[in-house]
Design an enzyme around this catalytic site. Structure first.
Site, PDB file in Angstrom:
ATOM      1  N   LYS A 116      -4.985   1.888   5.005  1.00 47.76           N
ATOM      2  CA  LYS A 116      -4.315   2.095   3.718  1.00 47.76           C
ATOM      3  C   LYS A 116      -4.829   1.090   2.697  1.00 47.76           C
ATOM      4  CE  LYS A 116       0.066   4.003   5.394  1.00 47.76           C
ATOM      5  NZ  LYS A 116       1.512   3.742   5.545  1.00 47.76           N
TER       6      LYS A 116
ATOM      7  N   THR B  25       0.820  -1.218   0.000  1.00 45.33           N
ATOM      8  CA  THR B  25       0.000   0.000   0.000  1.00 45.33           C
ATOM      9  C   THR B  25       0.852   1.266   0.000  1.00 45.33           C
ATOM     10  OG1 THR B  25      -0.134  -0.063   2.427  1.00 45.33           O
ATOM     11  CG2 THR B  25      -1.928  -1.104   1.199  1.00 45.33           C
TER      12      THR B  25
ATOM     13  N   VAL C 245       5.555  -8.787   7.724  1.00 47.30           N
ATOM     14  CA  VAL C 245       6.695  -9.633   7.351  1.00 47.30           C
ATOM     15  C   VAL C 245       7.407 -10.163   8.590  1.00 47.30           C
ATOM     16  CG1 VAL C 245       7.082  -8.599   5.084  1.00 47.30           C
ATOM     17  CG2 VAL C 245       8.202  -7.606   7.101  1.00 47.30           C
TER      18      VAL C 245
ATOM     19  N   SER D  32       0.175  -6.308   3.684  1.00 49.21           N
ATOM     20  CA  SER D  32       0.611  -5.185   4.511  1.00 49.21           C
ATOM     21  C   SER D  32      -0.168  -5.175   5.816  1.00 49.21           C
ATOM     22  CB  SER D  32       0.422  -3.859   3.763  1.00 49.21           C
ATOM     23  OG  SER D  32      -0.951  -3.592   3.561  1.00 49.21           O
ATOM     24  N   ARG D  33       0.251  -4.326   6.745  1.00 53.46           N
ATOM     25  CA  ARG D  33      -0.334  -4.376   8.081  1.00 53.46           C
ATOM     26  C   ARG D  33      -1.281  -3.219   8.400  1.00 53.46           C
ATOM     27  NH1 ARG D  33       5.198  -3.261  11.578  1.00 53.46           N
ATOM     28  NH2 ARG D  33       5.569  -1.111  10.908  1.00 53.46           N
TER      29      ARG D  33
ATOM     30  N   LYS E 131      20.515   4.896   1.040  1.00 56.55           N
ATOM     31  CA  LYS E 131      21.035   5.050   2.408  1.00 56.55           C
ATOM     32  C   LYS E 131      21.754   3.784   2.896  1.00 56.55           C
ATOM     33  CE  LYS E 131      17.503   8.452   3.506  1.00 56.55           C
ATOM     34  NZ  LYS E 131      16.947   8.481   2.132  1.00 56.55           N
TER      35      LYS E 131
ATOM     36  N   LEU F 220      13.415  -4.286  -2.485  1.00 60.07           N
ATOM     37  CA  LEU F 220      13.730  -2.875  -2.679  1.00 60.07           C
ATOM     38  C   LEU F 220      14.707  -2.405  -1.617  1.00 60.07           C
ATOM     39  CD1 LEU F 220      11.175  -3.063  -4.484  1.00 60.07           C
ATOM     40  CD2 LEU F 220      10.681  -0.716  -3.787  1.00 60.07           C
TER      41      LEU F 220
END
Length: 218
Positions: free
Chosen positions: A48, A19, A69, A43-44, A135, A131
């Site tokens: 969303k 999301t 996850v 997703s959690r 950074k 992904l």
């Protein structure tokens, strides 16, 4: 785009953190350029998911599944649905939040990555692409450090996979223009408030951007 159309035709796909900015764009890209059999959004955040479902007009072949996850058992049960390809986009990624909640960042970005790898092997997923972020290159904060660990886990998973088993890849790019939490929405907000100046890190700093469209195609 012919390659994309053929590659994902009638395939079952799962996007962790689906999301988010990337997940939403990837779903629209796949719908436009191919005809996957089904797309699972894992997703959690239920709100969303609900908002995205409305945006996609309740499209039938898109399945919304609540899960984290960090929950290996739940993730494994979802991957049993004959999933062909996994896009792993779930992450704790806000730098100050990660610094203040290091345990939570580690659980999602490192332990979550390990769960994705293990469950993908168990369920014989064809390919997994994770992904990453700029950074993770010479990291100076916890978010970057955890993503570097995640990258190492996904790359090394290939050497431990059986011949013909799951293939793991990592894609790393930088600042996605106009993504949630990026500087451009902040600049827009400040301009709308008639602020006389915009905050920058340093006058001599160079910042490299990639468009969301280019990121998804990449």
């Amino acid at each position: 785009m012919n390659f994309i159309a053929k590659f994902f035709l009638n395939k079952n796909l799962l996007i962790t953190g689906g999301t988010g900015t990337f997940g939403t764009a990837m779903i629209k890209f796949l719908i436009k350029h191919s005809k996957p059999k089904s797309i699972y959004i894992y997703s959690r955040d239920e709100m969303k998911q609900w908002y995205l479902k409305q945006k996609l007009n309740n499209q039938k072949n898109i399945n919304f599944i609540l899960g984290d996850v960090r929950d290996k058992e739940r993730l494994n049960s979802v991957l049993r649905n004959k999933i062909d390809y996994v896009f792993h986009a779930a992450a704790t990624k806000i730098v100050p939040t990660s610094e203040f909640n290091p345990e939570e960042c580690i659980k999602t970005n490192i332990l979550g990555a390990m769960n994705v790898i293990d469950c993908s092997k168990i369920n014989k997923i064809k390919r997994v692409i994770a992904l990453s972020t700029d950074k993770a290159s010479s990291p100076i904060n916890l978010y970057g450090a955890t993503k570097l660990c995640s990258d190492k886990l996904f790359v090394s998973a290939n050497s431990l996979a059986p011949l013909g088993g799951t293939k793991f890849s990592v894609v790393r790019y930088g600042n996605v223009i106009d993504s949630r939490g990026s500087v451009i929405p902040l600049f827009r907000k400040l301009v709308s408030q008639n602020k006389k100046s915009l905050p920058i890190t340093h006058e001599d700093m160079t910042r490299f951007f990639v468009s969301l469209k280019d990121g998804v195609q990449f």
